[in-house]
Scaffold this motif. Structure first.
Motif, mmCIF file in Angstrom:
data_model
loop_
_atom_site.group_PDB
_atom_site.id
_atom_site.type_symbol
_atom_site.label_atom_id
_atom_site.label_comp_id
_atom_site.label_asym_id
_atom_site.label_seq_id
_atom_site.Cartn_x
_atom_site.Cartn_y
_atom_site.Cartn_z
ATOM 1 N N LEU A 1 0.819 -1.211 0.000
ATOM 2 C CA LEU A 1 0.000 0.000 0.000
ATOM 3 C C LEU A 1 0.855 1.265 0.000
ATOM 4 N N LYS A 2 0.628 2.122 -0.986
ATOM 5 C CA LYS A 2 1.311 3.410 -1.135
ATOM 6 C C LYS A 2 2.831 3.304 -1.202
ATOM 7 N N SER B 1 -3.610 0.409 -8.280
ATOM 8 C CA SER B 1 -3.848 1.784 -7.830
ATOM 9 C C SER B 1 -3.497 1.968 -6.358
ATOM 10 N N LEU B 2 -3.740 0.963 -5.542
ATOM 11 C CA LEU B 2 -3.352 1.040 -4.126
ATOM 12 C C LEU B 2 -1.841 1.115 -3.982
ATOM 13 N N TRP C 1 -0.351 4.652 -5.288
ATOM 14 C CA TRP C 1 -1.317 5.620 -4.736
ATOM 15 C C TRP C 1 -0.999 7.055 -5.136
#
Length: 79
Positions: free
Chosen positions: A35-36, A71-72, A75
């Motif tokens: 994530l990100k 997309s995660l 981000w």
């Protein structure tokens, strides 16, 4: 065989794993793990197929999860 009868019929189909069952959870786990992070190597492996021919082999729900997971991970690049 007693061992074969204890296997989950949803996950295993004979000797192979049913990816239709395991892929959604794996994609969400991968997205939350990275994530990100901006890890382009992992995101590239999740990119949608480049041709219509290859697109025929990806289920629509799996394709959507791949896009969401990508997309995660990327981000900061989502517009």
């Amino acid at each position: 065989n007693g061992a074969e009868s204890e296997r989950c019929a949803r996950i295993y189909e004979g000797d192979s794993i049913n990816h239709d069952v395991t892929a959604p959870g794996a994609l969400i786990a991968l997205g939350l793990t990275y994530l990100k992070s901006g890890n382009k190597t992992i995101a590239a492996s999740l990119a949608p197929p480049k041709t219509h021919f290859l697109l025929e082999y990806v289920r629509p729900d799996t394709l959507m999860l791949r896009v969401v997971t990508c997309s995660l991970i990327l981000w900061d690049e989502v517009e």
